[in-house]
Write a protein that holds these residues in place. Structure first.
Motif: not given
Length: 348
Positions: A56-64, A96-105, A233-235, A259-262
Protein backbone atom coordinates in the motif's frame (compact mmCIF):
# COMPACT_ATOMS: atom_id res chain seq x y z
CA UNK A 1 32.73 42.56 22.08
CA UNK A 2 32.11 41.50 18.49
CA UNK A 3 31.94 37.84 19.55
CA UNK A 4 29.32 38.65 22.20
CA UNK A 5 27.24 40.55 19.67
CA UNK A 6 27.48 37.68 17.19
CA UNK A 7 26.45 35.16 19.85
CA UNK A 8 23.45 37.30 20.81
CA UNK A 9 22.39 37.55 17.18
CA UNK A 10 22.70 33.79 16.74
CA UNK A 11 20.71 33.14 19.92
CA UNK A 12 17.97 35.56 18.84
CA UNK A 13 17.82 33.98 15.37
CA UNK A 14 17.59 30.50 16.91
CA UNK A 15 14.80 31.59 19.26
CA UNK A 16 12.97 33.23 16.33
CA UNK A 17 13.25 30.13 14.12
CA UNK A 18 12.11 27.80 16.90
CA UNK A 19 9.22 30.07 17.88
CA UNK A 20 7.96 30.57 14.32
CA UNK A 21 8.21 26.84 13.56
CA UNK A 22 5.40 26.28 16.08
CA UNK A 23 3.16 28.89 14.44
CA UNK A 24 0.88 27.09 12.03
CA UNK A 25 -0.77 28.63 8.99
CA UNK A 26 -4.33 27.73 7.89
CA UNK A 27 -2.93 25.27 5.36
CA UNK A 28 -1.88 21.64 5.08
CA UNK A 29 1.15 20.41 3.14
CA UNK A 30 1.26 17.00 1.49
CA UNK A 31 4.31 15.22 0.11
CA UNK A 32 5.28 11.73 -1.08
CA UNK A 33 4.97 9.17 1.71
CA UNK A 34 6.12 5.58 1.69
CA UNK A 35 5.17 2.13 0.46
CA UNK A 36 4.37 -0.49 3.11
CA UNK A 37 4.61 -4.22 2.44
CA UNK A 38 1.30 -5.85 3.32
CA UNK A 39 2.66 -9.20 4.51
CA UNK A 40 3.42 -7.87 8.03
CA UNK A 41 0.14 -5.91 8.14
CA UNK A 42 -2.36 -8.53 6.95
CA UNK A 43 -2.54 -12.03 8.40
CA UNK A 44 -5.03 -14.71 7.40
CA UNK A 45 -4.87 -17.61 9.84
CA UNK A 46 -3.28 -20.55 8.03
CA UNK A 47 -2.95 -18.44 4.89
CA UNK A 48 -0.68 -19.09 1.91
CA UNK A 49 2.67 -17.32 1.42
CA UNK A 50 3.66 -15.33 -1.65
CA UNK A 51 6.92 -15.01 -3.55
CA UNK A 52 6.54 -11.31 -4.30
CA UNK A 53 4.75 -8.61 -2.35
CA UNK A 54 1.77 -6.31 -2.41
CA UNK A 55 2.33 -2.79 -1.08
CA UNK A 56 0.00 0.00 0.00
CA UNK A 57 1.19 3.55 -0.59
CA UNK A 58 0.79 6.63 1.58
CA UNK A 59 0.98 10.40 1.44
CA UNK A 60 2.61 12.43 4.21
CA UNK A 61 0.45 15.29 5.40
CA UNK A 62 0.80 17.86 8.12
CA UNK A 63 -0.23 21.33 9.17
CA UNK A 64 1.97 23.94 7.53
CA UNK A 65 4.27 26.26 9.42
CA UNK A 66 5.89 29.07 7.46
CA UNK A 67 8.94 26.97 6.53
CA UNK A 68 6.95 23.95 5.33
CA UNK A 69 4.74 26.33 3.33
CA UNK A 70 7.72 28.01 1.63
CA UNK A 71 9.42 24.71 0.82
CA UNK A 72 6.22 23.20 -0.59
CA UNK A 73 5.62 26.30 -2.74
CA UNK A 74 8.85 25.66 -4.67
CA UNK A 75 9.14 21.84 -4.58
CA UNK A 76 7.52 19.70 -7.23
CA UNK A 77 5.08 17.09 -5.92
CA UNK A 78 4.60 18.88 -2.61
CA UNK A 79 1.14 20.46 -2.48
CA UNK A 80 -0.47 23.14 -0.34
CA UNK A 81 -4.16 22.92 0.60
CA UNK A 82 -6.32 25.36 2.57
CA UNK A 83 -7.69 23.83 5.77
CA UNK A 84 -11.27 23.91 4.44
CA UNK A 85 -10.27 21.57 1.58
CA UNK A 86 -9.01 18.94 4.03
CA UNK A 87 -11.30 19.17 7.05
CA UNK A 88 -15.07 19.35 7.09
CA UNK A 89 -16.71 22.58 8.32
CA UNK A 90 -16.49 22.86 12.14
CA UNK A 91 -14.22 19.79 12.26
CA UNK A 92 -11.41 19.79 14.81
CA UNK A 93 -8.06 18.03 14.40
CA UNK A 94 -9.27 15.28 16.73
CA UNK A 95 -12.47 14.79 14.73
CA UNK A 96 -10.53 14.73 11.46
CA UNK A 97 -8.15 12.06 12.74
CA UNK A 98 -11.03 9.96 14.10
CA UNK A 99 -12.85 10.25 10.78
CA UNK A 100 -9.77 9.07 8.89
CA UNK A 101 -9.31 6.09 11.21
CA UNK A 102 -12.99 5.14 10.86
CA UNK A 103 -12.71 5.41 7.08
CA UNK A 104 -9.80 2.98 7.31
CA UNK A 105 -11.91 0.56 9.38
CA UNK A 106 -14.73 0.70 6.82
CA UNK A 107 -12.21 0.22 4.02
CA UNK A 108 -10.84 -2.88 5.76
CA UNK A 109 -14.32 -4.34 6.16
CA UNK A 110 -15.07 -3.80 2.47
CA UNK A 111 -11.73 -5.33 1.47
CA UNK A 112 -12.28 -8.39 3.63
CA UNK A 113 -15.83 -8.85 2.30
CA UNK A 114 -14.69 -8.61 -1.33
CA UNK A 115 -11.80 -11.04 -0.81
CA UNK A 116 -13.85 -13.63 1.10
CA UNK A 117 -16.64 -13.51 -1.48
CA UNK A 118 -14.14 -14.04 -4.30
CA UNK A 119 -12.46 -16.92 -2.42
CA UNK A 120 -15.88 -18.38 -1.48
CA UNK A 121 -15.12 -18.24 2.23
CA UNK A 122 -17.75 -17.55 4.94
CA UNK A 123 -18.15 -14.24 6.78
CA UNK A 124 -20.82 -12.22 8.59
CA UNK A 125 -21.15 -8.86 10.36
CA UNK A 126 -21.71 -8.03 14.02
CA UNK A 127 -23.42 -4.64 14.16
CA UNK A 128 -22.14 -2.66 17.16
CA UNK A 129 -23.95 0.66 16.76
CA UNK A 130 -23.49 4.17 15.42
CA UNK A 131 -20.00 5.64 15.51
CA UNK A 132 -19.98 9.42 16.16
CA UNK A 133 -17.55 11.11 13.76
CA UNK A 134 -18.29 14.80 14.31
CA UNK A 135 -20.39 16.90 16.67
CA UNK A 136 -21.63 20.26 15.36
CA UNK A 137 -20.76 23.13 17.73
CA UNK A 138 -24.15 24.89 17.75
CA UNK A 139 -26.32 21.78 18.07
CA UNK A 140 -27.74 20.09 21.23
CA UNK A 141 -25.43 17.05 21.07
CA UNK A 142 -22.39 19.30 21.58
CA UNK A 143 -22.64 19.20 25.37
CA UNK A 144 -23.37 15.46 25.57
CA UNK A 145 -21.72 13.44 22.79
CA UNK A 146 -18.08 13.34 21.73
CA UNK A 147 -16.31 12.06 18.59
CA UNK A 148 -15.58 8.37 19.12
CA UNK A 149 -18.75 7.66 21.12
CA UNK A 150 -20.77 4.62 19.99
CA UNK A 151 -24.55 4.99 20.07
CA UNK A 152 -26.22 1.63 20.71
CA UNK A 153 -29.90 2.61 21.03
CA UNK A 154 -32.31 5.54 20.68
CA UNK A 155 -35.58 5.66 22.64
CA UNK A 156 -34.88 2.07 23.67
CA UNK A 157 -34.70 0.88 20.05
CA UNK A 158 -31.64 -0.78 18.50
CA UNK A 159 -30.84 -0.46 14.80
CA UNK A 160 -29.06 -2.54 12.19
CA UNK A 161 -27.59 0.38 10.25
CA UNK A 162 -26.98 4.12 10.38
CA UNK A 163 -29.63 4.52 7.65
CA UNK A 164 -32.32 3.16 10.00
CA UNK A 165 -31.07 5.52 12.71
CA UNK A 166 -31.22 8.54 10.37
CA UNK A 167 -34.72 7.61 9.16
CA UNK A 168 -35.98 7.34 12.75
CA UNK A 169 -34.57 10.72 13.77
CA UNK A 170 -35.75 12.27 10.50
CA UNK A 171 -39.39 11.61 11.43
CA UNK A 172 -39.03 13.69 14.58
CA UNK A 173 -39.84 17.40 14.85
CA UNK A 174 -37.89 20.37 16.14
CA UNK A 175 -38.11 20.42 19.94
CA UNK A 176 -38.76 16.68 20.28
CA UNK A 177 -36.48 14.86 22.71
CA UNK A 178 -34.83 11.49 22.27
CA UNK A 179 -33.14 9.17 24.76
CA UNK A 180 -29.66 8.14 23.57
CA UNK A 181 -27.77 5.15 24.96
CA UNK A 182 -24.08 5.28 24.10
CA UNK A 183 -20.70 3.87 25.11
CA UNK A 184 -17.62 5.98 25.90
CA UNK A 185 -14.38 4.45 27.16
CA UNK A 186 -16.18 1.13 27.80
CA UNK A 187 -18.73 2.89 30.04
CA UNK A 188 -22.42 2.88 29.06
CA UNK A 189 -24.33 6.15 29.44
CA UNK A 190 -27.89 7.31 28.75
CA UNK A 191 -28.80 10.95 28.06
CA UNK A 192 -31.81 12.87 26.72
CA UNK A 193 -31.12 15.23 23.83
CA UNK A 194 -33.55 17.72 22.21
CA UNK A 195 -33.65 17.99 18.41
CA UNK A 196 -32.94 21.22 16.52
CA UNK A 197 -32.75 22.46 12.96
CA UNK A 198 -29.27 22.60 11.47
CA UNK A 199 -28.24 26.29 11.07
CA UNK A 200 -26.92 25.69 7.52
CA UNK A 201 -29.87 23.47 6.55
CA UNK A 202 -33.21 25.06 7.51
CA UNK A 203 -35.98 22.49 7.74
CA UNK A 204 -33.64 19.60 8.53
CA UNK A 205 -33.88 18.44 12.13
CA UNK A 206 -31.31 16.33 13.96
CA UNK A 207 -29.00 15.75 16.91
CA UNK A 208 -26.08 17.55 15.31
CA UNK A 209 -23.71 14.69 14.56
CA UNK A 210 -22.15 13.05 11.55
CA UNK A 211 -21.93 9.29 11.86
CA UNK A 212 -20.83 5.98 10.46
CA UNK A 213 -21.77 2.33 10.93
CA UNK A 214 -19.69 0.65 13.62
CA UNK A 215 -19.63 -3.02 12.68
CA UNK A 216 -17.22 -5.91 12.99
CA UNK A 217 -16.71 -8.49 10.28
CA UNK A 218 -16.28 -12.11 11.44
CA UNK A 219 -14.58 -14.53 9.06
CA UNK A 220 -13.53 -18.14 8.71
CA UNK A 221 -10.56 -18.38 8.62
CA UNK A 222 -9.78 -15.42 10.88
CA UNK A 223 -8.06 -12.38 9.40
CA UNK A 224 -6.34 -9.52 11.21
CA UNK A 225 -5.03 -6.19 9.92
CA UNK A 226 -2.53 -4.14 11.89
CA UNK A 227 -2.71 -0.65 10.39
CA UNK A 228 -1.57 1.36 13.43
CA UNK A 229 -2.16 5.04 12.64
CA UNK A 230 -2.66 4.71 8.87
CA UNK A 231 -5.93 6.48 8.09
CA UNK A 232 -8.31 6.91 5.19
CA UNK A 233 -9.94 4.50 2.74
CA UNK A 234 -7.36 4.49 -0.07
CA UNK A 235 -5.74 1.13 0.75
CA UNK A 236 -8.96 -0.83 0.13
CA UNK A 237 -7.93 -2.37 -3.19
CA UNK A 238 -4.51 -3.50 -1.98
CA UNK A 239 -5.96 -4.94 1.25
CA UNK A 240 -8.45 -6.99 -0.75
CA UNK A 241 -5.73 -8.38 -3.04
CA UNK A 242 -3.43 -9.29 -0.14
CA UNK A 243 -6.24 -11.02 1.77
CA UNK A 244 -7.41 -12.94 -1.31
CA UNK A 245 -3.82 -13.95 -2.07
CA UNK A 246 -3.42 -15.45 1.41
CA UNK A 247 -6.78 -17.24 1.10
CA UNK A 248 -5.95 -18.94 -2.21
CA UNK A 249 -3.12 -21.26 -3.18
CA UNK A 250 -2.08 -19.61 -6.46
CA UNK A 251 0.25 -16.64 -5.90
CA UNK A 252 -1.08 -13.48 -7.57
CA UNK A 253 2.24 -11.63 -7.22
CA UNK A 254 4.15 -14.19 -9.36
CA UNK A 255 7.26 -13.01 -7.49
CA UNK A 256 6.85 -9.32 -8.42
CA UNK A 257 6.72 -6.28 -6.09
CA UNK A 258 3.33 -4.70 -6.79
CA UNK A 259 2.12 -1.40 -5.32
CA UNK A 260 -1.16 0.40 -5.78
CA UNK A 261 -4.00 2.38 -4.32
CA UNK A 262 -7.75 2.86 -4.57
CA UNK A 263 -10.88 2.68 -2.44
CA UNK A 264 -13.09 -0.38 -2.74
CA UNK A 265 -16.82 -0.90 -2.29
CA UNK A 266 -18.60 -4.02 -1.04
CA UNK A 267 -19.21 -4.85 -4.72
CA UNK A 268 -15.52 -4.65 -5.60
CA UNK A 269 -15.59 -1.34 -7.47
CA UNK A 270 -12.33 0.62 -7.23
CA UNK A 271 -12.63 4.35 -6.55
CA UNK A 272 -10.64 7.55 -6.87
CA UNK A 273 -8.16 8.66 -4.19
CA UNK A 274 -6.09 11.75 -3.43
CA UNK A 275 -2.33 12.20 -3.84
CA UNK A 276 -1.88 9.74 -6.70
CA UNK A 277 1.23 11.54 -7.99
CA UNK A 278 2.91 11.37 -4.60
CA UNK A 279 2.04 7.69 -4.24
CA UNK A 280 3.68 6.95 -7.59
CA UNK A 281 6.89 8.46 -6.25
CA UNK A 282 6.65 6.42 -3.03
CA UNK A 283 6.09 3.19 -4.98
CA UNK A 284 9.02 3.91 -7.32
CA UNK A 285 11.36 4.53 -4.37
CA UNK A 286 10.25 1.20 -2.87
CA UNK A 287 11.19 -0.62 -6.09
CA UNK A 288 7.70 -1.62 -7.26
CA UNK A 289 7.52 -3.17 -10.72
CA UNK A 290 3.81 -2.44 -11.19
CA UNK A 291 1.42 0.17 -9.82
CA UNK A 292 -2.34 -0.44 -9.81
CA UNK A 293 -4.11 2.93 -10.26
CA UNK A 294 -7.86 3.66 -10.14
CA UNK A 295 -9.19 4.23 -13.64
CA UNK A 296 -12.00 6.52 -12.51
CA UNK A 297 -14.33 8.28 -14.90
CA UNK A 298 -14.87 12.03 -14.54
CA UNK A 299 -18.37 13.18 -15.47
CA UNK A 300 -18.99 15.97 -17.96
CA UNK A 301 -20.56 18.05 -15.19
CA UNK A 302 -17.43 17.83 -13.02
CA UNK A 303 -15.17 18.47 -16.04
CA UNK A 304 -17.11 21.64 -16.78
CA UNK A 305 -16.55 22.91 -13.23
CA UNK A 306 -12.98 21.63 -12.95
CA UNK A 307 -11.46 21.42 -16.46
CA UNK A 308 -8.00 20.76 -14.99
CA UNK A 309 -9.15 17.55 -13.29
CA UNK A 310 -8.00 14.24 -14.72
CA UNK A 311 -8.43 10.61 -13.78
CA UNK A 312 -6.14 8.96 -11.22
CA UNK A 313 -4.73 6.70 -13.92
CA UNK A 314 -3.95 9.59 -16.26
CA UNK A 315 -2.23 11.60 -13.50
CA UNK A 316 -0.31 8.51 -12.33
CA UNK A 317 0.92 7.72 -15.83
CA UNK A 318 2.10 11.31 -16.39
CA UNK A 319 3.97 11.29 -13.09
CA UNK A 320 5.63 7.97 -13.89
CA UNK A 321 6.81 9.37 -17.22
CA UNK A 322 7.99 12.58 -15.56
CA UNK A 323 10.19 10.83 -12.99
CA UNK A 324 11.49 8.35 -15.56
CA UNK A 325 10.53 5.18 -13.70
CA UNK A 326 10.49 1.70 -15.25
CA UNK A 327 7.49 0.87 -13.07
CA UNK A 328 4.40 0.12 -15.18
CA UNK A 329 1.15 1.88 -14.26
CA UNK A 330 -1.94 -0.31 -14.72
CA UNK A 331 -5.50 1.12 -14.94
CA UNK A 332 -7.95 -0.68 -12.64
CA UNK A 333 -11.72 -0.22 -12.29
CA UNK A 334 -12.61 -3.22 -10.14
CA UNK A 335 -11.26 -6.06 -8.01
CA UNK A 336 -12.07 -8.52 -10.81
CA UNK A 337 -10.13 -6.39 -13.29
CA UNK A 338 -7.14 -6.40 -10.92
CA UNK A 339 -7.34 -10.21 -10.67
CA UNK A 340 -7.45 -10.51 -14.45
CA UNK A 341 -4.30 -8.42 -14.83
CA UNK A 342 -2.43 -10.23 -12.05
CA UNK A 343 -3.33 -13.63 -13.44
CA UNK A 344 -1.82 -12.54 -16.78
CA UNK A 345 1.57 -11.73 -15.24
CA UNK A 346 4.48 -14.04 -16.08
CA UNK A 347 6.36 -15.74 -13.28
CA UNK A 348 9.43 -13.76 -12.28
Amino acid sequence: MKNRTLIRILVLMTVFIVATSFYYLPYYVTKPGSAHELDPIVEVKGGFDDKGEFMLTTVRMGKANIYAYLIASIKKYEYIYPVEEIRNPHESDEEYNLRQLQLMVNSQNHAIEVAYKAADKPFYYNYKGIYVLNVYPSMPAKDILKPGDRITAIDGQEFESSEEFIQYVGKKKKGDKVSIKFIRNDEEKTETIPLMEFPEMPGKTGLGISLSDDKEIVTDPEVSLNTDEIGGPSAGLMFSLEIYNQLTEDDLTKGHPIAGTGTITEDGEVGRIGGIEQKIIAADKAGAAYFLAPNDQISDEIKEKHPELESNYSAAKKTAEDIGTDMKVIPIKSFDEALKFLNSLPEK
